[in-house]
Design an enzyme around this catalytic site. Structure first.
Site, mmCIF file in Angstrom:
data_model
loop_
_atom_site.group_PDB
_atom_site.id
_atom_site.type_symbol
_atom_site.label_atom_id
_atom_site.label_comp_id
_atom_site.label_asym_id
_atom_site.label_seq_id
_atom_site.Cartn_x
_atom_site.Cartn_y
_atom_site.Cartn_z
ATOM 1 N N ASP A 26 55.082 53.129 28.211
ATOM 2 C CA ASP A 26 55.296 51.684 28.162
ATOM 3 C C ASP A 26 56.731 51.404 28.589
ATOM 4 O O ASP A 26 57.544 52.328 28.673
ATOM 5 C CB ASP A 26 55.006 51.129 26.758
ATOM 6 C CG ASP A 26 54.597 49.670 26.806
ATOM 7 O OD1 ASP A 26 53.395 49.370 26.662
ATOM 8 O OD2 ASP A 26 55.476 48.803 27.027
ATOM 9 N N LYS B 111 32.907 44.407 37.105
ATOM 10 C CA LYS B 111 33.705 43.918 35.980
ATOM 11 C C LYS B 111 33.721 42.390 35.933
ATOM 12 O O LYS B 111 33.435 41.772 34.910
ATOM 13 C CB LYS B 111 35.126 44.472 36.107
ATOM 14 C CG LYS B 111 36.121 43.853 35.181
ATOM 15 C CD LYS B 111 35.831 44.206 33.733
ATOM 16 C CE LYS B 111 36.691 43.395 32.793
ATOM 17 N NZ LYS B 111 36.712 43.911 31.466
ATOM 18 N N ASN C 255 31.806 39.861 33.041
ATOM 19 C CA ASN C 255 32.483 38.863 32.196
ATOM 20 C C ASN C 255 32.021 37.448 32.533
ATOM 21 O O ASN C 255 31.819 36.629 31.641
ATOM 22 C CB ASN C 255 34.003 38.981 32.337
ATOM 23 C CG ASN C 255 34.581 40.018 31.368
ATOM 24 O OD1 ASN C 255 33.837 40.662 30.629
ATOM 25 N ND2 ASN C 255 35.889 40.179 31.374
ATOM 26 N N PHE D 165 25.141 37.451 22.883
ATOM 27 C CA PHE D 165 26.057 36.506 23.535
ATOM 28 C C PHE D 165 25.421 35.139 23.751
ATOM 29 O O PHE D 165 25.691 34.445 24.711
ATOM 30 C CB PHE D 165 26.623 37.081 24.847
ATOM 31 C CG PHE D 165 27.919 37.806 24.574
ATOM 32 C CD1 PHE D 165 27.909 38.985 23.850
ATOM 33 C CD2 PHE D 165 29.138 37.288 24.968
ATOM 34 C CE1 PHE D 165 29.089 39.629 23.521
ATOM 35 C CE2 PHE D 165 30.324 37.931 24.656
ATOM 36 C CZ PHE D 165 30.292 39.102 23.927
ATOM 37 N N LEU D 166 24.565 34.785 22.814
ATOM 38 C CA LEU D 166 23.991 33.440 22.814
ATOM 39 C C LEU D 166 24.280 32.770 21.479
ATOM 40 O O LEU D 166 23.462 32.009 20.978
ATOM 41 C CB LEU D 166 22.477 33.502 23.076
ATOM 42 C CG LEU D 166 22.044 33.741 24.522
ATOM 43 C CD1 LEU D 166 20.528 33.851 24.633
ATOM 44 C CD2 LEU D 166 22.550 32.624 25.449
ATOM 45 N N GLY E 69 29.287 28.169 19.708
ATOM 46 C CA GLY E 69 30.560 28.134 18.992
ATOM 47 C C GLY E 69 31.465 27.067 19.554
ATOM 48 O O GLY E 69 31.013 26.125 20.215
ATOM 49 N N CYS F 195 40.440 37.533 28.295
ATOM 50 C CA CYS F 195 39.666 37.995 29.454
ATOM 51 C C CYS F 195 38.793 36.921 30.108
ATOM 52 O O CYS F 195 38.928 36.672 31.305
ATOM 53 C CB CYS F 195 38.785 39.164 29.037
ATOM 54 S SG CYS F 195 39.746 40.492 28.311
ATOM 55 N N LYS G 71 40.647 34.002 32.062
ATOM 56 C CA LYS G 71 41.390 34.526 33.215
ATOM 57 C C LYS G 71 40.419 35.067 34.280
ATOM 58 O O LYS G 71 40.556 34.781 35.472
ATOM 59 C CB LYS G 71 42.312 35.628 32.686
ATOM 60 C CG LYS G 71 42.792 36.650 33.658
ATOM 61 C CD LYS G 71 43.747 37.626 32.978
ATOM 62 C CE LYS G 71 43.090 38.818 32.324
ATOM 63 N NZ LYS G 71 42.506 39.818 33.193
#
Ligand code: UGA
Length: 429
Positions: free
Chosen positions: A32, A201, A205, A246-247, A250, A257, A260
């Site tokens: 880092d 990827k 998402n 993922f249903l 909310g 993530c 963006k």
């Protein structure tokens, strides 16, 4: 025998990847640029809340397979595999900013072993493998794309129990070598070209964000037609082609993530001549959702929150993380603050007195009941389990007005109504 691995960047992805690869028996050096972070990690102090990570870091250090160094060039000398796990923040035009990745590639180029594989774990635009190769300036080094699919909060278990490992490489032999790092893990390994791996990827998402925006839009429809979105999702989810993951409706999706990456994919498509209208709508629906929740809160205080005290439970972008980046809760709170509300919030992962500009203007309470005392309305904005266990009789004793907006459909609406609370969830009839 484990392989020699270097990890560049010790954020959520880098630290999880490093600790998990050392757990699998590889020798891992993590780099880092922040000296204090390197020192504290070397002592086994993990700066983020991530289930199981402390234990794996401690194990790696005590077994001599995990170490931390300052500066990328100091990590790569012995490594056959170098993972780039650096931030790719959203640039001004929505595209991902590759400057951290490019700078690291330029820096490590001269120090890499011949034949080493440099692996992009960061989420990077399609074609970035080529950009990294240029910056490395080495013909004898391979660049591979190996996107991560880790959720914050469950990153360790996601890493160790993947649905799939995706490896994008031009050279099948190199792809196989990278795949061998993961051979102890379950799940399928998919080998593709670099552009396809990079696209997988973003597509993943964006698709997950689409599911959530879809269900939030359906929740709005349910409210209008008198249906209950929880039953609707159960009914949809039993169809194997749809599934129920993922249903969960909310307050809208957030985190480091989805926002963006969805903007970046819109930009990638546009730069290549395709107007991704569907994804634009997904993003717009999400913004709408923040506004819908803010309106629900306002409705309980007579339509105008100016001068009203709103108690908020939950600040992080979801439960089981201390991450505030692009938190829907903060977006909604800022909408309320802008129109003069007083916001007093409690979150189990945010200490009172925390200095963080994202919390400016918010009073941070030490517990659930301190947040609600004297409040005109309570809004539940993240799904921490302790909110379910809350004693609402106790809340009722000191709250000024018994009303709750439950933006996670977490609470027992019937029990609350029995206690004299007005209740509004998301998409509930
Ligand atoms: C997400 C993806 O799930 C990971 O697969 C991916 O690796 C990661 O991004 C990344 O690109 O690094 P994460 O941002 O940690 O992971 O969080 P999620 O659990 O996906 O949640 C994202 C947002 O969606 C949160 O605000 C969450 O509350 C919301 N959400 C999620 C819903 O509103 N409903 C759901 O059903 C699921």
């Amino acid at each position: 025998m484990g392989s020699n691995v270097a990890i560049i960047g010790t954020g959520y992805v880098g630290l999880t990847t490093g600790a998990c690869l050392s757990h699998l028996g590889h020798n891992v050096v993590c780099a880092d640029v922040i000296a204090e972070k390197v020192e504290s990690l070397s002592r086994g102090e993990v700066p983020i809340l991530e289930a199981g990570l402390d234990e794996l870091v401690a194990e790696g250090i005590s077994e001599g397979r995990l170490s931390f160094v300052l500066g990328a060039q100091n990590a790569v000398g012995e490594a056959d595999f170098v993972f780039l796990c650096l931030p790719t923040p959203q640039g001004a035009d929505g595209a991902a900013d590759l400057s951290f990745i490019k700078a690291a590639a330029t820096q490590i180029g001269p120090y890499l072993r011949p034949g080493a594989a440099v692996i992009n774990k960061s989420t990077v635009p399609v074609g970035s493998a080529g950009e990294v190769a240029k910056k490395l300036g080495r013909d004898d080094v391979h660049v591979v794309s190996n996107p991560e699919f880790l959720r914050e909060g469950t990153a360790v278990s996601d890493f160790l129990n993947p649905d799939r490992v995706v490896i994008g490489a031009d050279d099948p032999e190199v792809a196989k070598r990278v795949a061998s790092l993961y051979e102890a893990l379950p799940g399928e390994t998919l080998i593709t070209d670099p552009a396809s791996a990079e696209t997988i990827k973003y597509a993943s998402n964006a698709f997950l964000a689409t599911k959530i925006s879809f269900v939030n839009a359906m929740a709005a429809v349910c409210e209008e037609v008198g249906a209950d979105v929880v039953d609707v999702v159960r009914g949809m989810g039993l169809d194997q082609r749809i599934g129920d993951k993922f249903l969960v409706p909310g307050p809208g999706w957030g985190g480091s993530c989805f926002p963006k990456d969805s903007h970046a994919l819109v930009r990638i498509a546009e730069n290549n001549g395709y107007q991704f209208g569907l994804l634009r709508s997904v993003i717009a629906t999400n913004e709408e959702q923040f506004g819908r929740v803010a309106n629900k809160i306002a409705r309980f205080v007579g339509g105008n929150v100016e001068g009203k005290t709103v108690a908020v439970w939950g600040l992080t972008f979801k439960a089981h993380t201390d991450d505030l980046r692009d938190s829907p809760s903060l977006n909604i709170i800022n909408r309320l603050l802008e129109v003069g509300a007083i916001v007093r919030a409690y979150d189990p992962a945010v200490e009172p007195g925390t200095s963080d500009s994202r919390l400016d203007g918010i009073e941070i309470a030490a517990d659930l009941y301190e947040a609600t005392a004297g409040a005109d309305v309570l809004a539940v904005l993240t799904e921490w389990p302790e909110f379910i266990e809350a004693d609402f009789a106790k809340v009722g004793e000191s709250i000024a007005s018994r009303s709750v907006v439950d933006a996670r459909n977490l609470l027992d609406a019937t029990a609350l109504k029995d206690l004299g609370f007005e209740y509004d969830g998301i998409g509930r009839s």
